[in-house]
Design a protein around this motif. Structure first.
Motif, mmCIF file in Angstrom:
data_model
loop_
_atom_site.group_PDB
_atom_site.id
_atom_site.type_symbol
_atom_site.label_atom_id
_atom_site.label_comp_id
_atom_site.label_asym_id
_atom_site.label_seq_id
_atom_site.Cartn_x
_atom_site.Cartn_y
_atom_site.Cartn_z
ATOM 1 N N ILE A 1 36.040 128.340 44.116
ATOM 2 C CA ILE A 1 35.986 128.862 43.136
ATOM 3 C C ILE A 1 37.160 127.891 41.996
ATOM 4 O O ILE A 1 37.291 127.427 41.318
ATOM 5 N N ILE A 2 38.369 127.821 43.205
ATOM 6 C CA ILE A 2 39.802 126.834 43.188
ATOM 7 C C ILE A 2 39.021 125.387 43.011
ATOM 8 O O ILE A 2 39.250 124.469 41.719
ATOM 9 N N GLN A 3 38.278 125.092 43.599
ATOM 10 C CA GLN A 3 37.952 123.876 43.614
ATOM 11 C C GLN A 3 36.505 123.474 42.559
ATOM 12 O O GLN A 3 36.795 122.252 41.850
ATOM 13 N N GLN A 4 35.815 124.270 42.210
ATOM 14 C CA GLN A 4 35.597 124.434 40.972
ATOM 15 C C GLN A 4 36.107 124.486 39.434
ATOM 16 O O GLN A 4 35.302 123.489 38.364
ATOM 17 N N ILE A 5 37.205 125.145 39.086
ATOM 18 C CA ILE A 5 38.133 125.012 38.528
ATOM 19 C C ILE A 5 38.676 123.514 38.035
ATOM 20 O O ILE A 5 38.812 122.694 36.729
ATOM 21 N N TYR A 6 39.004 123.646 39.641
ATOM 22 C CA TYR A 6 39.632 122.333 39.112
ATOM 23 C C TYR A 6 38.527 120.822 38.922
ATOM 24 O O TYR A 6 38.851 120.152 38.000
ATOM 25 N N GLU A 7 37.416 120.184 39.264
ATOM 26 C CA GLU A 7 36.380 119.813 38.693
ATOM 27 C C GLU A 7 36.337 120.017 37.570
ATOM 28 O O GLU A 7 35.895 118.999 36.594
ATOM 29 N N LYS A 8 35.820 120.911 36.732
ATOM 30 C CA LYS A 8 35.575 121.582 35.260
ATOM 31 C C LYS A 8 37.428 121.067 34.448
ATOM 32 O O LYS A 8 37.084 120.425 33.227
ATOM 33 N N HIS A 9 38.238 121.146 34.785
ATOM 34 C CA HIS A 9 39.764 120.826 34.231
ATOM 35 C C HIS A 9 39.508 119.385 33.784
ATOM 36 O O HIS A 9 39.555 118.802 32.737
ATOM 37 N N ARG A 10 38.958 117.937 34.865
ATOM 38 C CA ARG A 10 38.736 116.567 34.954
ATOM 39 C C ARG A 10 37.639 116.676 34.380
ATOM 40 O O ARG A 10 38.017 115.750 33.743
ATOM 41 N N ALA A 11 36.869 117.096 34.136
ATOM 42 C CA ALA A 11 35.486 116.458 33.589
ATOM 43 C C ALA A 11 35.687 116.503 32.200
ATOM 44 O O ALA A 11 35.230 116.426 31.237
ATOM 45 N N THR A 12 37.088 117.397 32.071
ATOM 46 C CA THR A 12 36.498 118.290 30.256
ATOM 47 C C THR A 12 37.591 117.496 30.239
ATOM 48 O O THR A 12 37.864 117.768 28.755
ATOM 49 N N ASN A 13 38.521 117.168 30.798
ATOM 50 C CA ASN A 13 39.724 116.340 29.934
ATOM 51 C C ASN A 13 41.037 117.897 29.329
ATOM 52 O O ASN A 13 41.163 117.528 28.513
ATOM 53 N N ALA A 14 40.617 119.302 29.876
ATOM 54 C CA ALA A 14 41.191 120.124 29.478
ATOM 55 C C ALA A 14 42.404 120.138 29.728
ATOM 56 O O ALA A 14 43.709 119.791 30.651
#
Ligand code: UD1
Ligand code: CA
Length: 429
Positions: free
Chosen positions: A114-127
């Motif tokens: 889950i932590i990894q998923q959050i990190y990946e979404k963060h990068r992908a969306t430039n949040a």
């Protein structure tokens, strides 16, 4: 996942008022392991630099984390617990990476995935903020709710939420990945809640939204982010963990005849072909070999069973080793560094303490063996006991191979019975 630009903060300073005990909830155990260690271990799997914010019972919390992680986790003290926003503020001086990952300490079911998923979404969306959210419409939980008004997002804490839950079915899980630059200013602008007088970390979402920053919610399964605020929620989470453990061992070839009645700690291992019957509880570093059969209501703690061991009902084994093909129970109590040899038998109402019983030896009925070293092929008659204690000191009993101890013997230690000897029923030696 490249984690070199992330540092994690675990919020672990809270008072755990809702538990109504005098213990930090982070020290409550689930399947034998303290709550806080589930998160530290998940972060450790990802090699993320980690700091824990501690306060209430901090010495004990630090101790538990250090026991598992040595010096790799750093600690920051929050002297007075004034809310999650205040806890994060207290740690500001140690922030040095681009991304700050903040996690509540009371979420033992969270996974590194889950932590990894959050990190990946963060990068992908430039949040600016990426946060885990989950679907949950049970009003009894004390979760903050995700509230969207127009294109603005905010988290409204349970105590302050007045809307309709069905219209706001997503809760804040308590995992946030935040750009450090944004967090540095946002965290200093939090106001105390007028309801609880605390500083809420969750207010950073509204601050970001008002400034038109990108906020990325990541939907995760509710069961993975259950927060634990009381014994009821602890029970629910432990049930999930326990089921996962039992599922794991089932798929490794272990038969549980009534699994909902069993308890396993997470460090337990069980060999394939073994059968675990109803009400059996396995604690600590208990290791069970292949083709063992543990009958109902036996309780094992730090027990090692080699292969083909049978444990009959209502047996207690604590810190002891049972070797291949041995049979113990029913109603046996084997404890304190006892070793039961291959093919040996320990039967009904027999207690053994700090003793060894050699291969093929038998103590089948109503015996006490304390500080005793018993050889091979020995028979201990019904009702025979070692008198190992003289009121001040404990003394050893040695019984060599092929001895026959008759029924109802009283063996007053220190004493040695040499090999091949035979004692008559009722002897006091
Ligand atoms: C928090 C969130 C809520 C979210 C929920 C998820 C806030 C204000 N609310 O609520 O939106 O849905 O988690 O489970 O953040 N802690 C400190 N210092 C403090 C207070 C708390 O370190 O001064 C620690 C606690 O030990 C705990 C964590 O922060 O590990 C969360 O605190 P808790 O009181 O459990 O927050 P919730 O009310 O569950
Ligand atoms: Ca909580």
């Amino acid at each position: 996942m490249s984690v070199h630009n992330i540092q994690a903060l675990i919020l672990a300073a809270g008072k755990a008022k809702r538990f109504k005990t005098n213990t930090s909830k982070l020290l409550q155990k689930l399947c034998g392991q303290e709550m806080v260690l589930y998160i530290t271990k998940a972060l450790n799997e990802l090699n993320i630099e980690t700091a824990a914010i501690v306060g209430y019972q901090k010495e004990a919390v630090i101790d538990v984390i250090k026991q598992h992680h040595g010096e790799s986790v750093t600690f920051i003290t929050q002297e007075k617990q004034e809310g999650t926003g205040h806890a994060v503020l207290c740690s500001k001086h140690v922030w040095h990476k681009d991304l700050i990952l903040i996690l509540n300490g009371d979420m033992p079911l969270v996974t590194s995935k889950i932590i990894q998923q959050i990190y990946e979404k963060h990068r992908a969306t430039n949040a600016t903020i990426t946060l885990a959210v989950a679907h949950d419409t049970d009003p009894s939980g004390a979760y903050g709710r995700i509230v969207q008004t127009g294109n603005k997002l905010a988290i409204v804490e349970a105590k302050e939420f007045t809307g309709d839950i069905e219209d706001h079915p997503f809760i804040n899980a308590g995992i946030y990945l935040v750009q450090r630059e944004f967090l540095e200013t946002a965290i200093t602008t939090l106001n105390r809640s007028t309801v609880s007088n605390e500083f809420y970390l969750t207010d950073i979402v509204k601050i970001a939204s008002d400034a038109d920053k990108i906020i990325t919610p990541v939907i995760v399964p509710f069961d993975c982010v259950r927060g634990i605020n009381n014994f009821k929620e602890l029970w629910a989470a432990e049930q999930i963990l326990r089921s996962e453990l039992i599922n794991h061992w089932m798929l490794e070839g272990v038969r549980f005849t009534l699994p909902h009645t069993n308890h396993l700690d997470n460090s337990v291992t069980i060999g394939n072909g073994s059968i675990i019957q109803s009400g059996v509880q396995l604690f600590g570093n208990t290791h069970i070999g292949n083709n063992c059969h543990i009958h109902s209501f036996s309780v094992l703690n730090n027990a090692t069973l080699e292969d083909n061991v049978t444990v009959l009902p209502h047996t207690v084994i604590d810190n002891s080793i049972i070797k291949t093909d041995a049979l113990v129970g029913p109603y046996a109590h084997i404890h304190n560094n006892t070793i039961i040899g291959e093919h040996a038998t320990v039967g009904n109402f027999v207690e053994t303490k700090k003793s060894t019983l050699g291969a093929h030896s038998k103590a089948k009925h109503l015996s006490y063996l304390g500080d005793a070293s018993v050889g091979e092929q020995v028979n201990i008659g019904a009702g025979s006991i070692t008198c190992n204690y003289d009121g001040k000191n404990k003394h050893a009993t040695t019984i060599e191979d092929n001895v026959f101890i008759g029924s109802n013997n009283t063996l007053v230690a220190p004493i040695t019975i040499h090999s091949g000897a035979y004692t008559a029923a009722g002897s006091v030696i």
